[in-house]
Each structure stands twice: as structure tokens, then as C-alpha cells.
Design a protein around this motif. Structure first.
Motif, PDB file in Angstrom:
ATOM      1  N   THR A 204      55.965  -6.058   1.638  1.00 37.73           N
ATOM      2  CA  THR A 204      55.834  -5.401   2.943  1.00 37.73           C
ATOM      3  C   THR A 204      56.960  -4.407   3.191  1.00 37.73           C
ATOM      4  O   THR A 204      56.819  -3.522   4.043  1.00 37.73           O
ATOM      5  N   ASN A 205      58.065  -4.548   2.463  1.00 41.13           N
ATOM      6  CA  ASN A 205      59.196  -3.640   2.643  1.00 41.13           C
ATOM      7  C   ASN A 205      59.261  -2.539   1.593  1.00 41.13           C
ATOM      8  O   ASN A 205      60.200  -1.746   1.588  1.00 41.13           O
TER       9      ASN A 205
ATOM     10  N   TYR B 210      50.368  -6.768  -0.130  1.00 43.40           N
ATOM     11  CA  TYR B 210      49.840  -5.403  -0.190  1.00 43.40           C
ATOM     12  C   TYR B 210      48.945  -5.105   1.007  1.00 43.40           C
ATOM     13  O   TYR B 210      49.069  -4.046   1.648  1.00 43.40           O
TER      14      TYR B 210
ATOM     15  N   ARG C 127      50.630  -4.953   4.542  1.00 43.48           N
ATOM     16  CA  ARG C 127      51.242  -3.657   4.830  1.00 43.48           C
ATOM     17  C   ARG C 127      50.293  -2.750   5.609  1.00 43.48           C
ATOM     18  O   ARG C 127      50.726  -1.880   6.360  1.00 43.48           O
ATOM     19  N   GLN C 128      48.995  -2.970   5.437  1.00 40.98           N
ATOM     20  CA  GLN C 128      47.999  -2.079   6.021  1.00 40.98           C
ATOM     21  C   GLN C 128      47.503  -2.547   7.387  1.00 40.98           C
ATOM     22  O   GLN C 128      46.643  -1.900   7.990  1.00 40.98           O
TER      23      GLN C 128
ATOM     24  N   GLN D  69      52.893  -6.520  12.632  1.00 40.64           N
ATOM     25  CA  GLN D  69      54.349  -6.580  12.637  1.00 40.64           C
ATOM     26  C   GLN D  69      54.849  -7.992  12.914  1.00 40.64           C
ATOM     27  O   GLN D  69      55.842  -8.439  12.338  1.00 40.64           O
TER      28      GLN D  69
ATOM     29  N   ARG E 193      54.534  -9.935   9.753  1.00 42.26           N
ATOM     30  CA  ARG E 193      55.570  -9.505   8.799  1.00 42.26           C
ATOM     31  C   ARG E 193      56.935 -10.081   9.176  1.00 42.26           C
ATOM     32  O   ARG E 193      57.693 -10.544   8.314  1.00 42.26           O
TER      33      ARG E 193
END
Length: 426
Positions: A64-65, A169, A172-173, A180, A183
Motif C-alpha cells: 500500500t506504500n 495491490y 491501494r485502489q 484509508q 490501510r
């Protein structure tokens, strides 16, 4: 006192205790070996307990980073290229040492009759009965486990890593606050796992004492005397790979000090040696590379869990040397083409070796079959297997650390190994 110094002292004391105790020794009516085993197993259980949540949270947080999506492909490509290259180098070093020093030949005669099979040969063969090439084909199925929890229980790290990569992956989308929040939660889980890891690591000297004392009590030094030449040849090959080949990669390609990396990784290497388990040493290795060697969380969290699963330099080298040693002991001369086949098979089988029970033994018996030797021949080397397992596991973990440093430097990280480990945050 620094952790690696505590571990050194613990290993020395454990070897001393193990040398003066036997399998029949008791204290207050309790077998001493049972005490050693309990102490060591508690430590191993503690490390294995945190492997699954640590790997999943670390890899998802790392994904995610990452920057753009192509960063994942670049990191993955570099990692796999490194693992395949160093494993091939290790195997070729093993072939060269075995052919140069011929440990299976004593005074010009094959050593098979002198050595004899180990007492537990039948037991070992029973453990790997029915296993074969199909087991390694099953590694492909482990990429996408039908039941993730079952894969976690069985310690099938390959499936967990693939799931973590996919989850990270696609996370992230996910836009907005919900993405958020998730995450942030996973990053919080990762930070918590780091603190739990450090808590367990405090008990490393105690756990190492139990593991080493039990090994010395069971094996003793006299047990390796009939196989001393083979034992020393394997150690020489492992040393050449770790201290020459991998060290040159750090010095030439990463342009950093291999000695500084060794000091940074000392706690992880000693833990790998005493546990003979790359997975058990993974939490400490991640902590050492991240905070003592200065590699970024992004690289550490991606490269090390992947390397723990598929990067087995020491194991591949050992598989190859065992087969050549047994062939020499039986008086079998192998052609160049046959030795090439051994190299190729050892390279392929080493990739999934951590995911299958008794996999290194399965790999050796597979290669023995290719050469035309019976599976029972593996009994020639069982006496020294535990001690050499400890050594080759340390080489596997050292190679993982070198991979993290090389890939970090190739990604433009400047802080890698720029300060002494003692000054780093531990």
C-alpha cells in the motif's frame, strides 16, 4: 549487553552443558533432554506464532506504500532474478568442491562400505514414502490456497504471500475514507507485530540455550567423525558462497561494507543457526535489516518474506553435494551431462523446499533416483544432517539479507549500512 553477545554466550554455555549430559541424564527425576527440548520448543513456538500475522501485515503494508503499480513488478523481478542467480552460484560452488575434494572417496576407495547407513534410515524413508515429483508440482497449487486459514495453519507461506500481494495491490485502489481506514488499521497491526516480535526476541538467549544443548546432547561431536571429511567439505562450500560470493555482491554491487551487514544481522544469523528454520528467524531478520541495516520498510517487508519462502542457497548447495558424495561413496562416476541434470534439479526443487514437509529429503531422493542410486543411500548422511541444517539455514538467511541490501541500493536508498548497527534503533 548486545543481543548477539548474549546469544554467543548462551551457545557456548549450552554446548558445555550438552557435552556433559546424556540422553539418560536426569534432574529431580526429570530427563534433562526433556528440559532442553521444552525450553527450545517454547522459543520456536513463540517465533512461529507471529510469522503469519507479521508476514501478511508487513507485505500488505509494504504494497500500500509503494509508488506506482509498476513498482511491484520491478521489485518482484529484481528479487526473483537475485534468488535464482545466487542459488545457481551456490550449487556450482557445491559441485566444484565435491569434485575437487571427493569426500566420498577415502584412500582411493569408495567410502560406502566404511560408512554404513544410519540407524534411523528406515524412519526417514517412512517419512518421505509416497512423496515425489508430484509434491513439487503441488507447489503451484499452493500459490492460490483454497482455504487461507488452513494454509496458515500448515505454514504454507507461499500462498499467504500471494494473497498478501493481491490484497495489498487492490487495497491501494480503494478510494475514500474506508480504504484509508483499512490501510491505517493494517499499518497499525504491522507496528504492533513489530513490538510483539521484539518482546519475544528478548528471550532468544534462553531459547538458543535449549536448542543447542539438546542438539549437542543428542549428536555429540564424536558422531560426525566417520563423516568428518564430507562435513568439512560442505562447510567449506557454504563458507565460499557466503563469505566470498555473497560478500562480493555487497561490496561490488551495493558498494557497502559486508562486515557492517554481518554485524547488523548477527542476532538473526545466530537465531537461524540455532533454530535451523528460516521462518523462525524471519521476524528477527526483518527487524535487523530494517532498523540495524537501515533498509526501508518498503523493501524489507517485500523482499524478506519472499526470500524466506523461495531463496534457499544453502539448501540447494547441500542437496547437490549430498548426491555427489553418495555417488562417490558408491563408486559411481557421473558424466558432465548427469552433473548438469543434478544442478538443474537442485535449482528447481530448492524453490519450493520450505513449503513441503521433509522437502530437502524429498529433493535428495528425487535426485538420487535420477542418478540411479537407491533412496536408502540417504542414510549415509543422516548423522550430520542436523548440524549441517543449522549451517545451511544461516546461509539462507544471510542471502536474504544480502538480497534486501542489494535491492534497496538498486532502488536508490542511500541510508543502507551508513551507520554502525550499535548506533541504530534496536
Amino acid at each position: 549487553m548486545k543481543l548477539h553477545n548474549q546469544i554467543f554466550i548462551s551457545m557456548a554455555v549450552a554446548a558445555l552443558f550438552g557435552a556433559f549430559t546424556t540422553l539418560e541424564s536426569q534432574i529431580f527425576g526429570v530427563p534433562v533432554i526433556a528440559v532442553y527440548d521444552t525450553i527450545g520448543q517454547l522459543f520456536i513456538n513463540g517465533l512461529q506464532m507471529i510469522v503469519v500475522p507479521l508476514i501478511t501485515s508487513a507485505m500488505i503494508s509494504s504494497l500500500t506504500n509503494l509508488g506506482e503499480g509498476r513498482d511491484l513488478g520491478r521489485l518482484g523481478g529484481k528479487s526473483v532474478a537475485y534468488y535464482m542467480t545466487t542459488s545457481l552460484i551456490a550449487i556450482l560452488i557445491g559441485v566444484a568442491v565435491a569434485n575437487t575434494f571427493t569426500p566420498g572417496v577415502i584412500n582411493g576407495e569408495p567410502a560406502g562400505d566404511r560408512l554404513g547407513l544410519a540407524d534411523n534410515t528406515a524412519e526417514v524413508l517412512a517419512r518421505i514414502e509416497g512423496r515425489g515429483a508430484g509434491d513439487f508440482a503441488g507447489v503451484i497449487l499452493q500459490l492460490l490456497p483454497a482455504n487461507l486459514l488452513e494454509a496458515a495453519v500448515k505454514g504454507q507461506l507461499l500462498g499467504l504471500i500471494v494473497f498478501s500481494l493481491l490484497f495489498g495491490y487492490f487495497l491501494r485502489q480503494v478510494p475514500g475514507n474506508s480504504g484509508q481506514a483499512l490501510r491505517d488499521a493494517i499499518d497499525g497491526l504491522y507496528q504492533t507485530m513489530i513490538k510483539l516480535t521484539m518482546f519475544i526476541i528478548r528471550f532468544t538467549p534462553i531459547g538458543v540455550f535449549g536448542l543447542i544443548a539438546a542438539t549437542v546432547t543428542r549428536t555429540g561431536l564424536a558422531a560426525i567423525q566417520p563423516l568428518l571429511w564430507f562435513f568439512l567439505c560442505v562447510l567449506l562450500a557454504l563458507l565460499l558462497h557466503s563469505a566470498v560470493a555473497l560478500t562480493l555482491l555487497v561490496r561490488v554491487l551495493a558498494k557497502r561494507s559486508p562486515l557492517r551487514l554481518a554485524r547488523a544481522m548477527a542476532p538473526a544469523l545466530l537465531t537461524a543457526f540455532s533454530t535451523a528454520s528460516s521462518a523462525a528467524a524471519l521476524p528477527l531478520n526483518m527487524q535487523s535489516i530494517r532498523h540495524r541495516a537501515g533498509v526501508s520498510k518498503r523493501t524489507t517487508s517485500f523482499v524478506l518474506p519472499l526470500g524466506c519462502t523461495i531463496n534457499m542457497d544453502g539448501t540447494a548447495l547441500y542437496e547437490c553435494m549430498v548426491v555427489l558424495f553418495i555417488a562417490q561413496a558408491y563408486g559411481l562416476e557421473l558424466s558432465f551431462g548427469m552433473q548438469f541434470m543434478i544442478v538443474f534439479t537442485a535449482l528447481l526443487t530448492s524453490i519450493g523446499v520450505a513449503s513441503i514437509p521433509a522437502a530437502s529429503l524429498v529433493a535428495i531422493t528425487l535426485i538420487l533416483g535420477i542418478v540411479g542410486l537407491p533412496a536408502q543411500a540417504i542414510g549415509l548422511v543422516l548423522v550430520t544432517d542436523r548440524l549441517l541444517d543449522m549451517c545451511r539455514t544461516a546461509v539462507n538467511v544471510w542471502s536474504d539479507g544480502v538480497a534486501a541490501v542489494l535491492i534497496a541500493r538498486s532502488e536508490g536508498e542511500q541510508d543502507v549500512l551508513m551507520r554502525e548497527p550499535e548506533a541504530a534503533n534496536t
